[in-house]
Design an enzyme around this catalytic site. Structure first.
Site, short mmCIF file in Angstrom:
data_model
loop_
_atom_site.label_atom_id
_atom_site.label_comp_id
_atom_site.label_asym_id
_atom_site.label_seq_id
_atom_site.Cartn_x
_atom_site.Cartn_y
_atom_site.Cartn_z
N SER A 131 1.03 -1.25 -0.07
CA SER A 131 0.09 0.02 -0.12
C SER A 131 0.81 1.02 -0.12
CB SER A 131 -0.79 -0.03 1.25
OG SER A 131 -1.49 1.40 1.39
N HIS A 185 -0.85 -1.46 -4.24
CA HIS A 185 -2.21 -1.08 -3.84
C HIS A 185 -2.36 0.49 -3.59
CE1 HIS A 185 -5.80 -2.33 -1.36
NE2 HIS A 185 -5.53 -1.45 -0.65
N ASP A 213 -4.70 3.41 -2.12
CA ASP A 213 -5.86 3.54 -1.27
C ASP A 213 -6.59 4.86 -1.71
OD1 ASP A 213 -6.15 1.48 0.44
OD2 ASP A 213 -4.23 1.89 1.15
N MET A 262 -9.24 7.69 -0.77
CA MET A 262 -10.21 8.20 0.35
C MET A 262 -10.98 9.48 0.12
SD MET A 262 -8.06 6.69 3.35
CE MET A 262 -7.09 5.22 3.38
N HIS A 320 -8.12 0.61 -4.50
CA HIS A 320 -9.21 0.28 -3.49
C HIS A 320 -10.05 1.67 -3.23
CE1 HIS A 320 -9.50 -0.65 1.11
NE2 HIS A 320 -10.71 -0.73 0.42
N MET A 377 -12.33 4.00 -1.57
CA MET A 377 -13.12 3.95 -0.30
C MET A 377 -13.85 5.58 -0.41
SD MET A 377 -10.13 2.80 2.25
CE MET A 377 -8.86 2.83 0.88
N MET A 402 -11.35 -6.41 5.04
CA MET A 402 -10.46 -5.38 5.62
C MET A 402 -10.25 -5.80 7.22
SD MET A 402 -10.10 -2.84 3.65
CE MET A 402 -9.20 -1.84 5.02
N ASP A 460 -6.44 -6.78 4.15
CA ASP A 460 -5.84 -5.29 4.14
C ASP A 460 -5.94 -4.79 5.30
OD1 ASP A 460 -5.18 -2.58 3.61
OD2 ASP A 460 -6.93 -2.52 2.21
C1 DX5 Z 1 -6.60 1.23 5.20
C2 DX5 Z 1 -6.06 0.68 3.77
C3 DX5 Z 1 -4.84 0.06 4.03
C4 DX5 Z 1 -3.74 0.49 4.76
C5 DX5 Z 1 -2.90 -0.46 5.08
O1 DX5 Z 1 -7.62 2.19 5.14
O2 DX5 Z 1 -7.05 0.55 3.29
O3 DX5 Z 1 -4.51 -0.28 2.72
O4 DX5 Z 1 -2.90 1.59 3.99
O5 DX5 Z 1 -1.74 -0.26 5.81
P1 DX5 Z 1 -1.16 -0.76 6.94
O6 DX5 Z 1 -0.43 -2.05 6.39
O7 DX5 Z 1 -0.18 0.09 7.49
O8 DX5 Z 1 -2.32 -1.15 7.79
ZN ZN Z 2 -6.34 -0.64 1.14
#
Ligand code: DX5
Ligand code: ZN
Length: 219
Positions: free
Chosen positions: A9, A34, A36, A38, A67, A69, A138, A176
């Site tokens: 990520s 990956h 993220d 948001m 991903h 969100m 998750m 994740d």
């Molecule tokens: C959280 C994300 C993850 C996050 C994982 O909302 O979806 O992908 O970046 O990071 P770690 O491995 O630090 O939990």
């Molecule tokens: Zn993620």
């Protein structure tokens, strides 16, 4: 040889130099990247959008595991498909029509993923399991990197592993949140195919990406 794939990520990368961070991940033998996304609404944090993903596309040939969100997600699927996502993963709570949104992802010839928050029942994904390529479990509440792994979410992994194997579906199970060198082993044992990791890959062993990816992969 392990078939486990690692999807680092970039939430834990240096956002001021994402291009070179992604190149370093490719050199370190990451399987996927990956990303993220948001929106400050579906989750209490804001990251990056399609324009940044589009600019990052030229830095690697590794698949972009995006991903989302964000809510409502449906009308943004096109933007992420055109930006260069290879896998587009959405949350059931972020769309009024889960099947319609999955079909939209597929209409762009992208792999479709559905993600389940820790409190979201596995029942939300079972009816669409035959339509999708990825189930993203998750193991933290989404929004931030560096949170503690929630072991109870592995129960969903076990249920999905059985269902996918018995029905011979193609879907891969990805996990994740809070993955480290200890819980990666139990996640693999429970049946995951793909491990996402931000903090462990970027921060452990002085940030030795190659070593950390290898350690996660071998379980
Ligand atoms: C959280 C994300 C993850 C996050 C994982 O909302 O979806 O992908 O970046 O990071 P770690 O491995 O630090 O939990
Ligand atoms: Zn993620």
């Amino acid at each position: 040889m392990s078939n486990i794939k690692i999807s680092p990520s970039i939430l834990s990368a240096d956002f001021s130099k994402l291009g070179s961070e992604i190149q370093d991940l490719e050199k370190a033998k990451a399987d996927l990247i990956h990303i993220d996304v948001m929106d400050g609404h579906f989750v209490p944090n804001i990251t990056i959008g399609p324009e940044v993903i589009n600019k990052l596309r030229k830095y690697t040939s590794l698949p972009f595991d995006v991903h989302l969100m964000i809510s409502p997600v449906h009308d943004f699927i096109k933007n992420f498909a055109e930006a260069g996502a290879d896998i587009i993963t959405i949350h059931p709570e972020a769309t009024d029509d889960l099947v319609g949104s999955i079909k939209k992802i597929k209409s762009f010839n992208k792999k479709a993923g559905v993600s389940l928050n820790p409190e979201t029942s596995v029942d939300k994904v079972l009816p669409v399991l035959n339509l999708i390529d990825i189930v993203l479990i998750m193991s933290v509440n989404p929004g931030f990197g560096g949170q503690k792994f929630m072991k109870e979410t592995l129960e969903k992994v076990k249920i999905l592993r059985k269902e996918i194997d018995s029905k011979k579906y193609n879907a891969k199970i990805e996990i994740d949140g809070g993955i480290n060198f200890e819980n990666s082993k139990i996640a693999i044992k429970a049946g995951v195919d793909i491990l996402v990791s931000g903090t462990t890959i970027f921060k452990e062993n002085g940030g030795d990406l190659k070593k950390n990816i290898q350690l996660l992969k071998t379980g």
